[in-house]
Design an enzyme around this catalytic site. Structure first.
Site, mmCIF file in Angstrom:
data_model
loop_
_atom_site.group_PDB
_atom_site.id
_atom_site.type_symbol
_atom_site.label_atom_id
_atom_site.label_comp_id
_atom_site.label_asym_id
_atom_site.label_seq_id
_atom_site.Cartn_x
_atom_site.Cartn_y
_atom_site.Cartn_z
ATOM 1 C CB VAL A 53 50.816 18.538 18.696
ATOM 2 C CG1 VAL A 53 51.813 17.388 18.654
ATOM 3 C CG2 VAL A 53 51.532 19.850 18.994
ATOM 4 C CG ASP A 70 57.816 29.085 26.034
ATOM 5 O OD1 ASP A 70 57.351 29.585 27.078
ATOM 6 O OD2 ASP A 70 57.103 28.667 25.109
#
Length: 851
Positions: free
Chosen positions: A549, A660
């Site tokens: 990221v 998740d």
């Protein structure tokens, strides 16, 4: 006088009826008989907890009667043990009797023994009890010493609570034998037991004398060849004892109330059954063999079976079919042979040959017949020593160093090898030097070709950029003035963004538009590359299961976070499309906002709003930074996450299961408001859908609900479980997995330990404990314990959770003790990192599991 006599008569009658009723009730509820007592056909023993029943049974209209044990009060009979399986009784005159010599026997209509416990030494004070785990126990009545038990003499069924001894001698190993047919309990053709004559115990199914299937070796957590097995320490299979003591396998149920059994069925398949009370049927939770590749040595020696290939059989690298004609006709039983002989196999030593070497093969089911290496001082404790040991023996064909087992080596032919995607088994196969050299040469050639191509591409790009730069120099001053409102962001001119965005946008956005629709803007890849300074390390924010990221900045000054799909990512294109399509349709202040996406060939990007305070775990688990999260802020974060989940589960136009939820997927904006992120693993539910199942279990260890991890079942209650773990982490400031080396094994276990001792306030993070409102904190812990209940039905939904959080007037039910106290596949002191699947503390993983 008549009145007195009438009173006495009434009293006698009342006493007789009371004794009769009591005797009838006692007989119905009896779980034992003593010497001299018997059970007639039609009467039964029932275990004290009403779990099991023992008596006579038959099939359909057959006159053949058997004595057995079955689950009590289940509409579909499940016989777990049969006494006289080879000698049925004709008619209904049989008896189960405790003889005066202390033996339990089954008698036919002529009072002949058709079955007995066969105690060699007579006993005059024995009794038999049907226990609540299904075990029929014969013991001394005075001191309870065990004389005989049915668990030591099973038929075709393994039950939780049984102990299966692990011995080097097969004659000492309990063997389960199938029925001959569905309605014939006599001895069938298939048996199953523990084979421990090689390196490590494994379960084996035999058809007669031939192996039909094997589980692969036990590594301390699981059987390495069973692809749908998960290694949980607190439930599932466990090997007790050590090599110096009696070792035995046991199985522990997830929920004590579950009715579970393993059977070697009459057709040769081993199945795990679980009773479904709602549907009134036995669900098959697991079955072996599960496909053609599971059948023993399906592709012959040195062959590899792979269900994803066509044909499914292939030879290992360096090997070729023994009979190519048979191979073409899909007759693989002959297996494969070496293409190039090893050094020791060269006749008369003719020819120049180098030393043998090893080729590493990943994702393999280890071959059968492995031997455990012992160097005289104990087991070889490292991979290098294992390789050296194999090289020293010319008959050594392969080796593998496995955590939990040690150094395994194979001599001669490698049999029963299977490719297993998503499993981390790695082994090294011995090959001739020339086989390894060819591979090295080809690799070097490809490296050289790639380098040359790379240089040419770079030169071409450089020339193209120079030409573009010259054209830009010719732009008129008026044109520059016209665009003077374009600012410089992060040292890069906005004009470059415009140019990058305009070029070939149509070509690259076509594929994305098909997937995303008009709700999601499409960016050119070059546009995002410029925004992130070509994805520089300085702009890297972190790494997740999706990939890296990066931080970036758009021309207008808007900061962005860019997720870049890694080619080595544990997630793939499906997760990318899933997240892109889902989050574009979701709008909530507690969900991260997706700004756009980009696809250029294999390059895939998701562009989000930038969260300046990173993720919750960045603060929560840092000893210094966690003090910045006082109780007020933590409660706001808990409430915000709950609001976001409620929106996903109930209020959005799509019903979403996140699957998740964890601390690293909770991002914090500039005001520390929480936003749920990472929807790559999310699933959409229909309006009336409450539960679904999958063969592909995805999520993060430590946060997955037990029914999801073990059975592939997921629902909104799966997210509730993850929320409960997260809530306890927020309160305590500790990871669920940080307790793995303690007696409590997990944060959940530790919380229950404190709860049961009425010390639960000690769970609170010490940095905020003294400044936190005790009643409010205790209520949140209580809610967290309700969310992590083992049974999904006992967990509240998110609307109830919010009501509990916001209204102290709401009465909270008491939680039950959770059996699931750890969610990590681990060894005592080693974190598991598989070769085919990277598993770490906080990394999203994918497992294959079956139902």
């Amino acid at each position: 006088m008549k009145i007195i006599n009438r009173y006495k008569d009434t009293l006698v009658l009342f006493s007789f009826l009371s004794v009769f009723c009591f005797h009838t009730l006692f007989t119905h509820a009896a779980d034992s008989i003593t010497q001299g007592e018997f059970i007639k056909d039609g009467d039964t023993l029932v275990s004290n907890g009403l779990n099991f029943e023992m008596g006579f049974f038959s099939f359909n209209d057959s006159s053949s009667r058997y004595v057995g044990i079955w689950y009590y009060n289940v509409s579909v009979p499940a016989y777990i043990w049969v006494a006289n399986r080879g000698k049925p009784i004709e008619g209904r005159e049989g008896l189960i009797q405790m003889k005066n010599d202390g033996n339990l026997v089954v008698l036919d209509e002529n009072k002949n023994e058709v079955w007995s416990t066969y105690l060699s030494n007579p006993m005059n004070n024995s009794k038999v009890v049907l226990q609540d785990d299904g075990n029929l126990v014969l013991s001394k009545e005075d001191d309870g010493d065990l004389l005989w038990q049915s668990f030591d003499h099973p038929t075709d069924t393994f039950l939780p609570g049984m102990k299966i001894p692990v011995s080097d001698e097969m004659k000492d190993t309990i063997i389960f034998t199938s029925w001959r047919s569905k309605t014939d309990p006599s001895f069938g053709n298939y048996t199953v037991g523990i084979d421990s004559k090689t390196s490590s115990p494994q379960i084996v199914i035999w058809e007669g004398e031939e192996k039909m299937w094997r589980s692969g070796y036990w590594d301390g957590r699981l059987f390495t060849g069973v692809s749908n097995m998960t290694g949980y320490y607190q439930f599932g299979f466990r090997l007790n004892g050590d090599e110096k003591e009696e070792r035995y396998f046991t199985f522990r149920k997830l929920n004590e109330s579950d009715k579970v059994m393993f059977k070697i069925d009459w057709d040769g398949y081993e199945r795990m059954y679980k009773w479904n009370e709602n549907e009134k049927l036995w669900n098959v939770m697991q079955k072996e063999p599960v496909n053609k590749c599971e059948f023993y040595n399906h592709c012959g020696s040195f062959g590899v079976c792979d269900m994803s290939n066509s044909p499914i059989c292939g030879c290992m690298k360096g090997f070729e079919p023994r009979d190519k004609d048979d191979w073409k006709n899909e007759n693989w039983s002959g297996g494969c042979k070496r293409r190039t002989p090893l050094k020791a196999e060269i006749v008369n030593g003719s020819g120049s040959v180098g030393e043998d070497g090893f080729l590493v093969q990943k994702c393999m089911k280890f071959p059968d017949l492995a031997q455990l290496v012992n160097d005289g001082n104990g087991i070889v404790h490292d991979s290098e020593g294992c390789e050296a040991t194999c090289l020293q023996n010319i008959n050594c064909t392969a080796y593998a160093y496995v955590l939990g087992i040690g150094c395994m080596v194979w001599y001669g032919e490698l049999v029963d090898v299977q490719n297993q995607d998503n499993l981390g088994n790695k082994m090294s196969i011995r090959l001739a030097n020339s086989e390894l050299g060819d591979g090295d040469k080809k690799t070097k050639i490809w490296i050289i070709i790639s380098a040359v191509v790379g240089v040419l591409v770079c030169l071409g790009i450089f020339v193209w950029l120079m030409l573009r730069f010259k054209r830009k120099l010719k732009v008129s001053a008026a044109s520059r003035s016209k665009n003077s409102n374009l600012i410089v962001s992060g040292g890069i001119k906005s004009r470059e963004f415009s140019a990058a965005f305009s070029e070939s946008t149509e070509a690259y956005s076509l594929e994305v538009n098909k997937l995303s629709g008009p709700e999601l803007p499409v960016f050119n890849f070059s546009y995002i590359a410029i925004a992130t300074d070509d994805f520089s390390e300085e702009n890297k924010l972190g790494q997740g299961g999706f990939g890296p990221v990066y931080k970036g900045e758009l021309p207008g000054g808007e900061q962005i976070a860019v997720k870049k799909l890694s080619k080595r990512s544990s997630q793939g294109s499906e997760e990318f499309k899933n997240e892109m399509m889902l989050i574009a349709k979701l709008q909530h202040r507690n969900l991260v906002r997706l700004i756009g996406c980009s696809i250029q060939g294999e390059e895939k990007l998701l562009v989000y709003e930038y969260m300046p305070n990173k993720s919750l775990d960045f603060f929560l688990f840092d000893p210094v930074k966690q003090a910045q999260l006082d109780w007020t802020k933590r409660f706001e974060i808990i409430e915000g996450i709950a609001l976001g989940l409620l929106y996903l589960h109930r209020d959005s136009r799509l019903r979403i299961i996140h699957r998740d939820l964890k601390a690293s997927n909770i991002l914090l904006d500039e005001d520390m408001n929480p936003k749920i992120s990472d929807f790559g693993l999310a699933r959409i539910f229909g309006g009336n859908q409450d539960e679904a199942s999958t063969n592909r279990v995805v999520g993060t260890y430590g946060y997955m609900a037990p029914e999801y991890a073990m059975e592939g079942l997921f629902s909104i209650k799966s997210d509730v479980y993850s929320f409960g773990v997260l809530l306890l982490e927020i309160i305590s400031g500790r990871r669920n997995t940080s307790f793995r080396h303690t007696d409590d094994s997990s944060l959940i276990g530790y919380a229950w330990h404190l709860w049961s001792e009425e010390r639960v306030f000690e769970l609170v993070d010490p940095s905020i404990r003294d400044s936190s409102p005790k009643n409010n904190v205790l209520r949140c812990i209580h809610i967290g314990m309700l969310c992590v209940q083992d049974s999904a039905a006992r967990r509240p939904n998110m609307s109830s959770v919010l009501l509990m959080l916001e209204s102290e007037a709401t009465t909270l039910p008491l939680p039950k003790q959770p059996l699931m106290v750890t969610s990590m596949r681990r060894y005592d002191d080693v974190e598991v990192h598989t070769e085919c699947l990277d598993v770490s503390n906080d990394l999203t993983v994918t497992m294959v599991t079956g139902r």
